[in-house]
Motif scaffolding. Sequence first.
Motif, PDB file in Angstrom:
ATOM      1  N   PHE A  92       0.876  -1.002  -0.016  1.00 36.54           N
ATOM      2  CA  PHE A  92      -0.175  -0.234   0.057  1.00 36.54           C
ATOM      3  C   PHE A  92       0.987   1.331  -0.217  1.00 36.54           C
ATOM      4  N   SER A  93       1.840   1.307   0.832  1.00 32.10           N
ATOM      5  CA  SER A  93       2.745   2.382   0.893  1.00 32.10           C
ATOM      6  C   SER A  93       3.458   2.318  -0.447  1.00 32.10           C
ATOM      7  N   ALA A  94       3.807   1.503  -1.151  1.00 34.47           N
ATOM      8  CA  ALA A  94       4.603   1.495  -2.303  1.00 34.47           C
ATOM      9  C   ALA A  94       3.420   2.069  -3.514  1.00 34.47           C
ATOM     10  N   ARG A  95       2.332   1.888  -3.417  1.00 32.21           N
ATOM     11  CA  ARG A  95       1.428   2.186  -4.304  1.00 32.21           C
ATOM     12  C   ARG A  95       1.350   3.852  -4.195  1.00 32.21           C
ATOM     13  N   VAL A  96       1.265   4.335  -2.810  1.00 30.75           N
ATOM     14  CA  VAL A  96       0.992   5.646  -2.606  1.00 30.75           C
ATOM     15  C   VAL A  96       2.361   6.373  -3.467  1.00 30.75           C
ATOM     16  N   VAL A  97       3.679   5.958  -3.036  1.00 34.47           N
ATOM     17  CA  VAL A  97       4.820   6.564  -3.257  1.00 34.47           C
ATOM     18  C   VAL A  97       4.783   6.542  -4.828  1.00 34.47           C
ATOM     19  N   GLN A  98       4.456   5.398  -5.532  1.00 30.40           N
ATOM     20  CA  GLN A  98       4.471   5.377  -7.061  1.00 30.40           C
ATOM     21  C   GLN A  98       3.611   6.493  -7.664  1.00 30.40           C
ATOM     22  N   ALA A  99       2.412   6.729  -7.086  1.00 31.29           N
ATOM     23  CA  ALA A  99       1.237   7.750  -7.456  1.00 31.29           C
ATOM     24  C   ALA A  99       1.903   9.069  -7.320  1.00 31.29           C
ATOM     25  N   LEU A 100       2.417   9.466  -6.072  1.00 31.32           N
ATOM     26  CA  LEU A 100       3.187  10.517  -5.982  1.00 31.32           C
ATOM     27  C   LEU A 100       4.403  10.869  -6.730  1.00 31.32           C
ATOM     28  N   LYS A 101       5.024  10.028  -7.251  1.00 29.71           N
ATOM     29  CA  LYS A 101       6.236  10.041  -7.928  1.00 29.71           C
ATOM     30  C   LYS A 101       5.656  10.321  -9.527  1.00 29.71           C
ATOM     31  N   GLU A 102       4.357   9.652  -9.849  1.00 28.97           N
ATOM     32  CA  GLU A 102       3.964   9.826 -11.174  1.00 28.97           C
ATOM     33  C   GLU A 102       3.496  11.341 -11.314  1.00 28.97           C
ATOM     34  N   GLU A 103       3.011  11.897 -10.264  1.00 27.84           N
ATOM     35  CA  GLU A 103       2.408  13.279 -10.179  1.00 27.84           C
ATOM     36  C   GLU A 103       3.583  14.315 -10.226  1.00 27.84           C
ATOM     37  N   GLY A 104       4.947  13.791  -9.995  1.00 31.91           N
ATOM     38  CA  GLY A 104       6.100  14.661 -10.025  1.00 31.91           C
ATOM     39  C   GLY A 104       6.259  15.532  -8.853  1.00 31.91           C
ATOM     40  N   VAL A 105       5.740  15.147  -7.703  1.00 34.96           N
ATOM     41  CA  VAL A 105       5.819  16.173  -6.718  1.00 34.96           C
ATOM     42  C   VAL A 105       6.976  15.635  -5.568  1.00 34.96           C
ATOM     43  N   ASP A 106       7.544  16.588  -5.129  1.00 36.56           N
ATOM     44  CA  ASP A 106       8.217  16.370  -3.810  1.00 36.56           C
ATOM     45  C   ASP A 106       7.521  16.005  -2.511  1.00 36.56           C
ATOM     46  N   PHE A 107       7.856  15.238  -1.927  1.00 36.21           N
ATOM     47  CA  PHE A 107       7.011  15.027  -0.775  1.00 36.21           C
ATOM     48  C   PHE A 107       8.081  14.639   0.512  1.00 36.21           C
ATOM     49  N   SER A 108       7.755  14.839   1.823  1.00 35.68           N
ATOM     50  CA  SER A 108       8.421  14.156   2.848  1.00 35.68           C
ATOM     51  C   SER A 108       7.712  13.077   3.360  1.00 35.68           C
ATOM     52  N   VAL A 147      -6.199   7.571  -2.140  1.00 37.74           N
ATOM     53  CA  VAL A 147      -5.404   8.365  -2.949  1.00 37.74           C
ATOM     54  C   VAL A 147      -4.948   7.872  -4.358  1.00 37.74           C
ATOM     55  N   MET A 148      -5.237   6.461  -4.410  1.00 36.56           N
ATOM     56  CA  MET A 148      -5.176   5.768  -5.980  1.00 36.56           C
ATOM     57  C   MET A 148      -6.537   6.297  -6.739  1.00 36.56           C
ATOM     58  N   GLN A 149      -7.648   6.414  -6.004  1.00 35.40           N
ATOM     59  CA  GLN A 149      -8.644   6.751  -6.903  1.00 35.40           C
ATOM     60  C   GLN A 149      -8.629   8.170  -7.376  1.00 35.40           C
ATOM     61  N   MET A 150      -8.056   9.046  -6.359  1.00 37.31           N
ATOM     62  CA  MET A 150      -7.835  10.381  -6.790  1.00 37.31           C
ATOM     63  C   MET A 150      -6.684  10.442  -7.809  1.00 37.31           C
ATOM     64  N   HIS A 151      -6.087   9.726  -7.880  1.00 39.76           N
ATOM     65  CA  HIS A 151      -4.705   9.750  -8.858  1.00 39.76           C
ATOM     66  C   HIS A 151      -5.069   9.507 -10.057  1.00 39.76           C
ATOM     67  N   GLU A 152      -6.284   8.493 -10.041  1.00 41.61           N
ATOM     68  CA  GLU A 152      -6.810   7.964 -11.469  1.00 41.61           C
ATOM     69  C   GLU A 152      -7.660   8.515 -11.993  1.00 41.61           C
ATOM     70  N   ALA A 157      -3.735  15.264  -8.945  1.00 40.58           N
ATOM     71  CA  ALA A 157      -2.965  16.167  -9.844  1.00 40.58           C
ATOM     72  C   ALA A 157      -3.458  17.666  -9.415  1.00 40.58           C
ATOM     73  N   GLU A 158      -4.579  17.947  -9.265  1.00 39.79           N
ATOM     74  CA  GLU A 158      -5.088  19.412  -9.069  1.00 39.79           C
ATOM     75  C   GLU A 158      -4.884  19.629  -7.637  1.00 39.79           C
ATOM     76  N   LEU A 159      -4.970  18.715  -6.721  1.00 40.07           N
ATOM     77  CA  LEU A 159      -4.855  19.088  -5.282  1.00 40.07           C
ATOM     78  C   LEU A 159      -3.295  19.256  -5.254  1.00 40.07           C
ATOM     79  N   LEU A 160      -2.294  18.493  -5.807  1.00 34.65           N
ATOM     80  CA  LEU A 160      -0.912  18.696  -5.507  1.00 34.65           C
ATOM     81  C   LEU A 160      -0.339  19.908  -6.287  1.00 34.65           C
ATOM     82  N   LYS A 161      -1.149  20.571  -7.130  1.00 36.04           N
ATOM     83  CA  LYS A 161      -0.597  21.785  -8.003  1.00 36.04           C
ATOM     84  C   LYS A 161      -0.684  22.805  -6.720  1.00 36.04           C
ATOM     85  N   GLU A 162      -1.488  22.971  -5.868  1.00 38.67           N
ATOM     86  CA  GLU A 162      -1.668  23.918  -4.836  1.00 38.67           C
ATOM     87  C   GLU A 162      -0.266  23.936  -3.975  1.00 38.67           C
TER      88      GLU A 162
END
Length: 164
Positions: A92-108, A147-152, A157-162
């Motif tokens: 589950f953690s791996a899937r969220v990390v992958q989604a964030l990486k695909e969105e191109g966002v830096d995260f802590s 997170v996966m539903q929002m990513h798909e 992506a809209e949320l992370l733009k902010e």
Amino acid sequence: LLVPLELTFQEVVYIMLSSLARNARFVRTAQTVVNQRLPVAFFSADSHDDFAPKRKAVEGEDAALKLIKEHVESNPVMLYMKGNPSMPMCGFSARVVQALKEEGVDFSSVNVLDYPDIREGVKKYADWPTIPQLYVNGEFIGGCDIVMQMHESGELAELLKEAK
């Protein structure tokens, strides 16, 4: 190469190496290597403390909740996960990390496996029972499924733009 099941590991290795060898000298060397039991040390016992991993000690629920609040408020995108982004320790953690990486966002991120008090505290902080947990701009977003539903759907992506 068929090997009877009652053979030891050393015998199997010896047979395999013998079958590959073309001369007796190689076979004797292989047998010597297999029979040696050399001690293996991954970490030096006499290593200096400067080289030990540095972790902030978190003692108790109140300290954990305070630290979680600091993390969430000071990091635009904060992920509590099992493992770390380069080596997630659960799917589950791996899937969220992958989604964030695909969105191109830096995260802590925080590896909750290293901090039992934070692992329990983050569940209380968000009133959410599972990990991973994603926060964007101080707001709890959800766990893996959300997170996966929002990513798909493109919502993530809209949320992370902010947050960028």
